[in-house]
Design a protein around this motif. Structure first.
Motif, PDB file in Angstrom:
ATOM      1  N   PRO A   1     -12.146   5.656   9.265  1.00 43.29           N
ATOM      2  CA  PRO A   1     -10.744   5.329   9.003  1.00 43.29           C
ATOM      3  C   PRO A   1     -10.004   6.366   8.175  1.00 43.29           C
ATOM      4  N   ASN A   2      -8.691   6.197   8.173  1.00 43.20           N
ATOM      5  CA  ASN A   2      -7.810   6.939   7.270  1.00 43.20           C
ATOM      6  C   ASN A   2      -7.663   6.117   5.981  1.00 43.20           C
ATOM      7  N   VAL A   3      -7.350   6.806   4.895  1.00 41.54           N
ATOM      8  CA  VAL A   3      -7.138   6.112   3.623  1.00 41.54           C
ATOM      9  C   VAL A   3      -5.839   6.612   2.987  1.00 41.54           C
ATOM     10  N   THR A   4      -4.956   5.678   2.691  1.00 36.12           N
ATOM     11  CA  THR A   4      -3.718   5.984   1.979  1.00 36.12           C
ATOM     12  C   THR A   4      -3.714   5.179   0.686  1.00 36.12           C
ATOM     13  N   ILE A   5      -3.462   5.833  -0.432  1.00 36.91           N
ATOM     14  CA  ILE A   5      -3.456   5.132  -1.719  1.00 36.91           C
ATOM     15  C   ILE A   5      -2.056   4.602  -2.016  1.00 36.91           C
ATOM     16  N   LEU A   6      -1.963   3.300  -2.224  1.00 38.65           N
ATOM     17  CA  LEU A   6      -0.697   2.665  -2.584  1.00 38.65           C
ATOM     18  C   LEU A   6      -0.662   2.463  -4.094  1.00 38.65           C
ATOM     19  N   ARG A   7       0.390   2.930  -4.724  1.00 36.11           N
ATOM     20  CA  ARG A   7       0.516   2.810  -6.177  1.00 36.11           C
ATOM     21  C   ARG A   7       1.830   2.101  -6.532  1.00 36.11           C
ATOM     22  N   PRO A   8       1.826   0.781  -6.520  1.00 34.69           N
ATOM     23  CA  PRO A   8       3.034   0.039  -6.894  1.00 34.69           C
ATOM     24  C   PRO A   8       3.383   0.261  -8.365  1.00 34.69           C
ATOM     25  N   ASP A   9       4.616  -0.005  -8.691  1.00 36.45           N
ATOM     26  CA  ASP A   9       5.073   0.084 -10.079  1.00 36.45           C
ATOM     27  C   ASP A   9       4.241  -0.888 -10.935  1.00 36.45           C
TER      28      ASP A   9
ATOM     29  N   VAL B   1       6.809  -7.503 -17.794  1.00 38.30           N
ATOM     30  CA  VAL B   1       5.526  -7.232 -18.442  1.00 38.30           C
ATOM     31  C   VAL B   1       4.914  -5.991 -17.798  1.00 38.30           C
ATOM     32  N   LYS B   2       4.520  -5.045 -18.629  1.00 37.85           N
ATOM     33  CA  LYS B   2       3.919  -3.813 -18.121  1.00 37.85           C
ATOM     34  C   LYS B   2       2.413  -3.836 -18.335  1.00 37.85           C
ATOM     35  N   ARG B   3       1.682  -3.464 -17.289  1.00 37.19           N
ATOM     36  CA  ARG B   3       0.234  -3.382 -17.374  1.00 37.19           C
ATOM     37  C   ARG B   3      -0.204  -2.158 -18.170  1.00 37.19           C
ATOM     38  N   ASN B   4      -1.375  -2.257 -18.781  1.00 36.97           N
ATOM     39  CA  ASN B   4      -1.941  -1.121 -19.501  1.00 36.97           C
ATOM     40  C   ASN B   4      -2.726  -0.196 -18.572  1.00 36.97           C
ATOM     41  N   SER B   5      -3.131  -0.721 -17.424  1.00 37.51           N
ATOM     42  CA  SER B   5      -3.873   0.090 -16.460  1.00 37.51           C
ATOM     43  C   SER B   5      -3.096   0.117 -15.149  1.00 37.51           C
ATOM     44  N   PRO B   6      -3.218   1.208 -14.380  1.00 38.04           N
ATOM     45  CA  PRO B   6      -2.444   1.321 -13.140  1.00 38.04           C
ATOM     46  C   PRO B   6      -2.901   0.338 -12.067  1.00 38.04           C
ATOM     47  N   VAL B   7      -1.971   0.007 -11.175  1.00 39.61           N
ATOM     48  CA  VAL B   7      -2.288  -0.807 -10.005  1.00 39.61           C
ATOM     49  C   VAL B   7      -2.470   0.145  -8.832  1.00 39.61           C
ATOM     50  N   GLN B   8      -3.642   0.102  -8.208  1.00 36.58           N
ATOM     51  CA  GLN B   8      -3.902   0.995  -7.089  1.00 36.58           C
ATOM     52  C   GLN B   8      -4.624   0.242  -5.977  1.00 36.58           C
ATOM     53  N   TRP B   9      -4.090   0.349  -4.779  1.00 36.48           N
ATOM     54  CA  TRP B   9      -4.707  -0.266  -3.603  1.00 36.48           C
ATOM     55  C   TRP B   9      -5.020   0.816  -2.579  1.00 36.48           C
ATOM     56  N   ALA B  10      -6.162   0.693  -1.935  1.00 33.08           N
ATOM     57  CA  ALA B  10      -6.517   1.605  -0.855  1.00 33.08           C
ATOM     58  C   ALA B  10      -6.121   0.964   0.466  1.00 33.08           C
TER      59      ALA B  10
ATOM     60  N   PHE C   1      -5.205  -2.454   9.809  1.00 33.77           N
ATOM     61  CA  PHE C   1      -4.796  -2.030   8.469  1.00 33.77           C
ATOM     62  C   PHE C   1      -5.359  -3.017   7.451  1.00 33.77           C
ATOM     63  N   ILE C   2      -6.131  -2.493   6.500  1.00 30.60           N
ATOM     64  CA  ILE C   2      -6.744  -3.313   5.458  1.00 30.60           C
ATOM     65  C   ILE C   2      -6.404  -2.710   4.098  1.00 30.60           C
ATOM     66  N   SER C   3      -5.978  -3.531   3.165  1.00 26.56           N
ATOM     67  CA  SER C   3      -5.817  -3.022   1.799  1.00 26.56           C
ATOM     68  C   SER C   3      -6.909  -3.619   0.930  1.00 26.56           C
ATOM     69  N   ASP C   4      -7.539  -2.764   0.145  1.00 25.13           N
ATOM     70  CA  ASP C   4      -8.651  -3.191  -0.697  1.00 25.13           C
ATOM     71  C   ASP C   4      -8.473  -2.638  -2.103  1.00 25.13           C
TER      72      ASP C   4
END
Length: 277
Positions: free
Chosen positions: A204-212, A261-270, A162-165
């Motif tokens: 591989p499989n890819v799952t997108i993680l979208r933290p708050d 603090v809220k980011r202006n752009s989303p956080v997304q990890w593959a 499992f790798i997150s990038d």
């Protein structure tokens, strides 16, 4: 008359393209000494997003399994995973990070975690790193030579990898660069990793993680230090602009012990993962 090209996917050198993108990126990879200096701030930090839960929920953990955590940092994943499996080996090139991890393991009475100071480029066999059921690399694959690293983690895993990038600018905040007047180039993200794996015969499989996209800090200064970590050699004028930018993005919070603090752009990890055949 235009002669159609006969190039196909197999003619693309994804490793070379990634090296070119790395050379153009608007950030610099931190070395062991820089991570050592940051390690202390992790010991009392507040968990500021749900990334850990999103990652661990995807892992097929069993009580009989062993897990290798490559680039473990202060045990962000190694510590909670150790409560679910038989053994965890955490490796990191920062001695300071591993020291914090050991302290947390002791305070939480976890005796099934071993730590080894080691980098992607080191000889893992000489370091005494043995095969594990699951090998993970969370947000730690920003190495110069990715293909050898992917081969190494694939070889050490017996059941799963499992790798997150990164996706796009994540974890950096492009708007923060613009706010202080600096250009930003994200460099290579997960699409290069995915294609390099494909050329290696790994599908591989890819799952997108979208933290708050909000972060909780115990103080404004802690928030500033977190943002400051994105940049190299900030000038005094840039620091003033960065502080102003952070203040503009503080969310109203009833707690007196923290700021949000809220980011202006989303956080997304593959989350890129595969099962060993």
């Amino acid at each position: 008359m235009i002669i159609p090209s006969t190039y196909t996917y197999t003619d693309i050198d994804w490793a070379l393209l990634r090296q070119n993108a790395m050379a153009q990126k608007g950030w610099k990879r931190k070395g062991p000494k820089e991570w050592d200096s940051k390690a202390k701030s992790f010991s009392g930090r507040t968990k500021n997003n749900d990334y850990v839960d999103l990652f661990i929920n995807e892992l097929p953990l069993q009580t009989s399994y062993s897990v290798l955590d490559v680039g473990s940092g202060p045990g962000t994943l190694a510590l909670p995973i150790a409560k679910c499996v038989q053994k965890v080996t955490a490796i990191d090139f920062s001695a300071g990070m591993l020291e914090i991890l050991d302290q947390h393991a002791t305070s939480e009475k976890l005796d099934n975690i071993s730590t080894i100071q080691c980098s992607w480029e080191d000889d893992w066999q000489k370091k005494g790193i043995l095969p594990h059921d699951i090998a993970i690399a969370s947000r730690s694959v920003g190495v110069e030579e990715l293909k050898p690293a992917l081969s190494k983690i694939n070889d050490i895993a017996q059941k799963y990898v499992f790798i997150s990038d990164r996706i796009g600018a994540t974890p950096f905040e492009e708007e923060a660069f613009h706010a202080i007047g600096r250009p930003f180039e994200s460099g290579p993200d997960y699409i290069y990793t995915l294609n390099i794996l494909y050329t290696m015969g790994i599908y591989p499989n890819v799952t997108i993680l979208r933290p708050d996209p909000v972060s909780i800090y115990p103080s404004f200064e802690r928030a500033f230090e977190s943002y400051r970590w994105m940049f190299q050699d900030l000038t005094q004028q840039e620091e003033v602009k960065l502080r102003h930018y952070i203040k503009q993005n503080i969310v109203k919070n009833n707690s007196k012990d923290s700021i949000i603090v809220k980011r202006n752009s989303p956080v997304q990890w593959a989350l890129i993962w595969w099962q060993k055949q």
